[in-house]
Design a protein around this motif. Structure first.
Motif, PDB file in Angstrom:
ATOM      1  N   ALA A  58      38.528  39.818  52.196  1.00 25.70           N
ATOM      2  CA  ALA A  58      39.423  39.390  51.109  1.00 25.70           C
ATOM      3  C   ALA A  58      40.056  40.606  50.424  1.00 25.70           C
ATOM      4  CB  ALA A  58      38.649  38.551  50.094  1.00 25.70           C
ATOM      5  N   TYR A  59      39.261  41.651  50.218  1.00 29.14           N
ATOM      6  CA  TYR A  59      39.837  42.868  49.614  1.00 29.14           C
ATOM      7  C   TYR A  59      40.780  43.547  50.605  1.00 29.14           C
ATOM      8  CZ  TYR A  59      36.748  42.278  45.646  1.00 29.14           C
ATOM      9  OH  TYR A  59      36.138  41.775  44.527  1.00 29.14           O
ATOM     10  N   ARG A  60      40.443  43.512  51.876  1.00 31.41           N
ATOM     11  CA  ARG A  60      41.333  44.117  52.880  1.00 31.41           C
ATOM     12  C   ARG A  60      42.699  43.441  52.829  1.00 31.41           C
ATOM     13  NH1 ARG A  60      43.344  44.013  58.136  1.00 31.41           N
ATOM     14  NH2 ARG A  60      42.856  41.793  58.214  1.00 31.41           N
ATOM     15  N   GLN A  61      42.657  42.107  52.785  1.00 29.84           N
ATOM     16  CA  GLN A  61      43.929  41.369  52.780  1.00 29.84           C
ATOM     17  C   GLN A  61      44.737  41.609  51.512  1.00 29.84           C
ATOM     18  OE1 GLN A  61      43.467  37.253  53.795  1.00 29.84           O
ATOM     19  NE2 GLN A  61      42.610  37.734  55.803  1.00 29.84           N
ATOM     20  N   ALA A  62      44.038  41.926  50.430  1.00 33.13           N
ATOM     21  CA  ALA A  62      44.752  42.137  49.152  1.00 33.13           C
ATOM     22  C   ALA A  62      45.375  43.525  49.064  1.00 33.13           C
ATOM     23  CB  ALA A  62      43.783  41.934  47.996  1.00 33.13           C
ATOM     24  N   THR A  63      45.044  44.393  50.037  1.00 33.21           N
ATOM     25  CA  THR A  63      45.575  45.763  49.988  1.00 33.21           C
ATOM     26  C   THR A  63      46.589  45.960  51.116  1.00 33.21           C
ATOM     27  OG1 THR A  63      43.709  46.554  51.331  1.00 33.21           O
ATOM     28  CG2 THR A  63      43.493  46.736  48.940  1.00 33.21           C
ATOM     29  N   VAL A  64      47.469  46.932  50.929  1.00 35.42           N
ATOM     30  CA  VAL A  64      48.539  47.140  51.913  1.00 35.42           C
ATOM     31  C   VAL A  64      48.071  48.115  52.996  1.00 35.42           C
ATOM     32  CG1 VAL A  64      50.370  46.662  50.235  1.00 35.42           C
ATOM     33  CG2 VAL A  64      49.584  49.037  50.575  1.00 35.42           C
ATOM     34  N   PRO A  65      48.747  48.105  54.160  1.00 32.43           N
ATOM     35  CA  PRO A  65      48.435  49.098  55.194  1.00 32.43           C
ATOM     36  C   PRO A  65      48.504  50.508  54.608  1.00 32.43           C
ATOM     37  CG  PRO A  65      49.902  47.418  56.085  1.00 32.43           C
ATOM     38  CD  PRO A  65      49.777  47.140  54.606  1.00 32.43           C
ATOM     39  N   LEU A  99      46.329  48.902  35.820  1.00 29.18           N
ATOM     40  CA  LEU A  99      46.072  50.260  36.313  1.00 29.18           C
ATOM     41  C   LEU A  99      46.408  50.467  37.784  1.00 29.18           C
ATOM     42  CD1 LEU A  99      42.717  51.115  34.494  1.00 29.18           C
ATOM     43  CD2 LEU A  99      44.991  51.999  34.010  1.00 29.18           C
ATOM     44  N   LEU A 100      46.320  49.398  38.576  1.00 34.18           N
ATOM     45  CA  LEU A 100      46.531  49.583  40.017  1.00 34.18           C
ATOM     46  C   LEU A 100      47.804  48.869  40.458  1.00 34.18           C
ATOM     47  CD1 LEU A 100      42.888  49.005  41.389  1.00 34.18           C
ATOM     48  CD2 LEU A 100      43.896  51.113  40.501  1.00 34.18           C
ATOM     49  N   ASP A 101      48.517  49.488  41.365  1.00 28.42           N
ATOM     50  CA  ASP A 101      49.712  48.885  41.950  1.00 28.42           C
ATOM     51  C   ASP A 101      49.342  48.493  43.386  1.00 28.42           C
ATOM     52  OD1 ASP A 101      52.068  48.278  43.147  1.00 28.42           O
ATOM     53  OD2 ASP A 101      53.073  50.178  42.691  1.00 28.42           O
ATOM     54  N   LEU A 102      49.079  47.202  43.562  1.00 31.97           N
ATOM     55  CA  LEU A 102      48.578  46.758  44.874  1.00 31.97           C
ATOM     56  C   LEU A 102      49.669  46.692  45.938  1.00 31.97           C
ATOM     57  CD1 LEU A 102      45.925  44.058  43.816  1.00 31.97           C
ATOM     58  CD2 LEU A 102      45.564  46.462  44.400  1.00 31.97           C
ATOM     59  N   THR A 103      50.895  47.062  45.566  1.00 31.31           N
ATOM     60  CA  THR A 103      51.937  47.175  46.601  1.00 31.31           C
ATOM     61  C   THR A 103      51.896  48.575  47.231  1.00 31.31           C
ATOM     62  OG1 THR A 103      53.695  47.991  45.136  1.00 31.31           O
ATOM     63  CG2 THR A 103      53.424  45.593  45.287  1.00 31.31           C
ATOM     64  N   ARG A 104      51.021  49.434  46.697  1.00 35.36           N
ATOM     65  CA  ARG A 104      50.834  50.777  47.255  1.00 35.36           C
ATOM     66  C   ARG A 104      49.393  50.906  47.732  1.00 35.36           C
ATOM     67  NH1 ARG A 104      50.583  54.142  43.334  1.00 35.36           N
ATOM     68  NH2 ARG A 104      50.733  55.889  44.751  1.00 35.36           N
ATOM     69  N   SER A 160      17.752  55.826  56.308  1.00 35.03           N
ATOM     70  CA  SER A 160      17.924  54.403  56.639  1.00 35.03           C
ATOM     71  C   SER A 160      19.153  53.783  55.997  1.00 35.03           C
ATOM     72  CB  SER A 160      16.670  53.602  56.254  1.00 35.03           C
ATOM     73  OG  SER A 160      15.661  53.846  57.206  1.00 35.03           O
ATOM     74  N   GLY A 161      20.276  54.437  56.207  1.00 42.43           N
ATOM     75  CA  GLY A 161      21.517  53.882  55.659  1.00 42.43           C
ATOM     76  C   GLY A 161      22.708  54.414  56.414  1.00 42.43           C
ATOM     77  N   TYR A 162      23.707  53.559  56.558  1.00 39.85           N
ATOM     78  CA  TYR A 162      24.936  53.939  57.259  1.00 39.85           C
ATOM     79  C   TYR A 162      26.082  54.099  56.269  1.00 39.85           C
ATOM     80  CZ  TYR A 162      22.567  52.425  61.556  1.00 39.85           C
ATOM     81  OH  TYR A 162      21.695  52.284  62.592  1.00 39.85           O
ATOM     82  N   ALA A 163      27.082  54.842  56.711  1.00 38.75           N
ATOM     83  CA  ALA A 163      28.312  54.999  55.938  1.00 38.75           C
ATOM     84  C   ALA A 163      29.500  54.865  56.880  1.00 38.75           C
ATOM     85  CB  ALA A 163      28.342  56.373  55.266  1.00 38.75           C
ATOM     86  N   ALA A 164      30.616  54.421  56.326  1.00 40.37           N
ATOM     87  CA  ALA A 164      31.864  54.388  57.097  1.00 40.37           C
ATOM     88  C   ALA A 164      33.038  54.430  56.139  1.00 40.37           C
ATOM     89  CB  ALA A 164      31.949  53.116  57.944  1.00 40.37           C
ATOM     90  N   VAL A 165      34.125  55.003  56.631  1.00 41.89           N
ATOM     91  CA  VAL A 165      35.404  54.942  55.917  1.00 41.89           C
ATOM     92  C   VAL A 165      36.425  54.429  56.917  1.00 41.89           C
ATOM     93  CG1 VAL A 165      37.238  56.267  54.784  1.00 41.89           C
ATOM     94  CG2 VAL A 165      34.841  56.796  54.299  1.00 41.89           C
ATOM     95  N   GLY A 166      37.199  53.438  56.482  1.00 45.61           N
ATOM     96  CA  GLY A 166      38.184  52.858  57.395  1.00 45.61           C
ATOM     97  C   GLY A 166      39.565  52.812  56.768  1.00 45.61           C
ATOM     98  N   LEU A 167      40.542  52.912  57.659  1.00 48.69           N
ATOM     99  CA  LEU A 167      41.955  52.793  57.257  1.00 48.69           C
ATOM    100  C   LEU A 167      42.393  51.362  57.501  1.00 48.69           C
ATOM    101  CD1 LEU A 167      44.758  54.132  56.589  1.00 48.69           C
ATOM    102  CD2 LEU A 167      44.996  54.471  59.062  1.00 48.69           C
ATOM    103  N   ARG A 168      43.087  50.800  56.527  1.00 54.04           N
ATOM    104  CA  ARG A 168      43.584  49.440  56.703  1.00 54.04           C
ATOM    105  C   ARG A 168      44.876  49.522  57.520  1.00 54.04           C
ATOM    106  NH1 ARG A 168      46.512  45.106  56.480  1.00 54.04           N
ATOM    107  NH2 ARG A 168      46.263  43.442  54.944  1.00 54.04           N
ATOM    108  N   PRO A 169      44.858  48.941  58.741  1.00 58.04           N
ATOM    109  CA  PRO A 169      46.041  49.059  59.582  1.00 58.04           C
ATOM    110  C   PRO A 169      47.187  48.188  59.075  1.00 58.04           C
ATOM    111  CG  PRO A 169      44.313  47.811  60.707  1.00 58.04           C
ATOM    112  CD  PRO A 169      43.784  48.192  59.362  1.00 58.04           C
TER     113      PRO A 169
END
Ligand SMILES: C[S@@+](CC[C@H](N)C(=O)[O-])C[C@H]1O[C@@H](n2cnc3c(N)ncnc32)[C@H](O)[C@@H]1O
Length: 273
Positions: free
Chosen positions: A178-185, A148-153, A264-273
């Protein structure tokens, strides 16, 4: 006394052991939980009466984050610790913006996976995987993920209300990495995480309740949580109180009066550079 086992309960499920997934389902008003789950969830609510509101706020962050990612062009999502399906599932939200969006839901709770699979019956482009997200290689090499997923995108990785169930000795920052490294910028990560910053004593009491559940919970400090997402460029407003992460102006008044200490909870969204 043995709990009554409903027909929908997968036979491998230990219905006497309270499960984090099914307790969460209870907080959200769902019906996929057993007496043992409800008993411990009720005990937790006695410690933290705001929990049903917190759970809904967390679902709302998930939906805002998915919309944000889809608007940024993300059309494939890996939802880690996806839970028991409830209204506004990731593929439904994403497809309002990206109609062809593909989603893989991953959870280690058999009831969560069974219900997700049932919900997805006949839905193209979405699948459910029974796996432990800490086993990063086996998740990433799973056949459903590969199909289902194309990890080159770019991919949107979601870890909503789950990293606090990964113990320090299991290196939550390393798991995220580990998930960051498995995904592309160009990929994104969204997290929410319970914090001990505002009410440390309450957090310790809450943690004590979960020692009887399938997963222990660890309330952490902002610095500890920030370290988990250090490899990402956080989008505005950064790592923040969950109700302050890009609140939806269309939603009504906050049920807890906007008191971030009660969430009592934080959230964040980050872009993989
Ligand atoms: C609090 S629920 C959150 C569910 C969903 N992310 C949401 O926001 O509605 C946490 C979920 O993470 C799952 N979970 C906890 N540890 C996990 C692990 N190591 N691997 C996979 N799933 C996990 C639990 O089974 C549960 O369904």
């Amino acid at each position: 006394m043995t709990d009554h086992r409903p027909a929908w309960a997968p036979s491998e499920v230990d219905i006497e052991q309270p499960s984090a997934a099914r307790m969460y389902d209870f907080y959200l008003g769902g019906s996929h939980n057993f007496p043992s789950d409800r008993a411990l969830a009720e005990q937790y609510i006695r410690v933290l009466p705001d929990m049903p509101v917190i759970a809904r706020a967390q679902r709302a962050v998930l939906q805002r984050a998915v919309r944000f990612m889809a608007e940024a062009g993300i059309d494939q999502f890996l939802d880690l610790g996806s839970g028991i399906p409830t209204a506004g599932a990731v593929h439904e939200i994403a497809r309002e913006i990206e109609p062809g969006a593909r989603v893989v839901y991953v959870d280690c709770d058999p009831v969560a996976v069974a219900h997700t699979a049932a919900l997805l019956d006949g839905v193209e482009g979405a699948g459910a995987v029974y796996a432990d997200l800490r086993a990063t290689a086996s998740v990433l090499n799973d056949s459903v993920v590969g199909e289902l997923l194309d990890l080159t995108r770019p991919v949107g990785v979601l870890m909503i209300a789950v990293l606090h169930f990964v113990a320090d000795q299991d290196d939550p920052a390393g798991v995220v990495e580990a998930y960051r490294q498995a995904t592309v910028p160009g990929s994104y990560l969204a997290i929410t995480h319970a914090t001990s910053d505002y009410h440390p004593e309450l957090a310790r009491k809450a943690e004590a309740v979960y020692t009887r559940a399938s997963h222990q919970i660890s309330y952490r400090s902002r610095d500890e949580i920030a370290a988990m997402v250090a490899g990402y460029e956080l989008v505005e407003p950064g790592l923040t109180d969950m109700i302050r992460w890009r609140p939806d102006p269309r939603s009504g008044p906050d049920p807890l009066g906007g008191d971030v200490t009660r969430y009592s909870g934080y959230a964040a969204v980050g872009l993989r550079p």
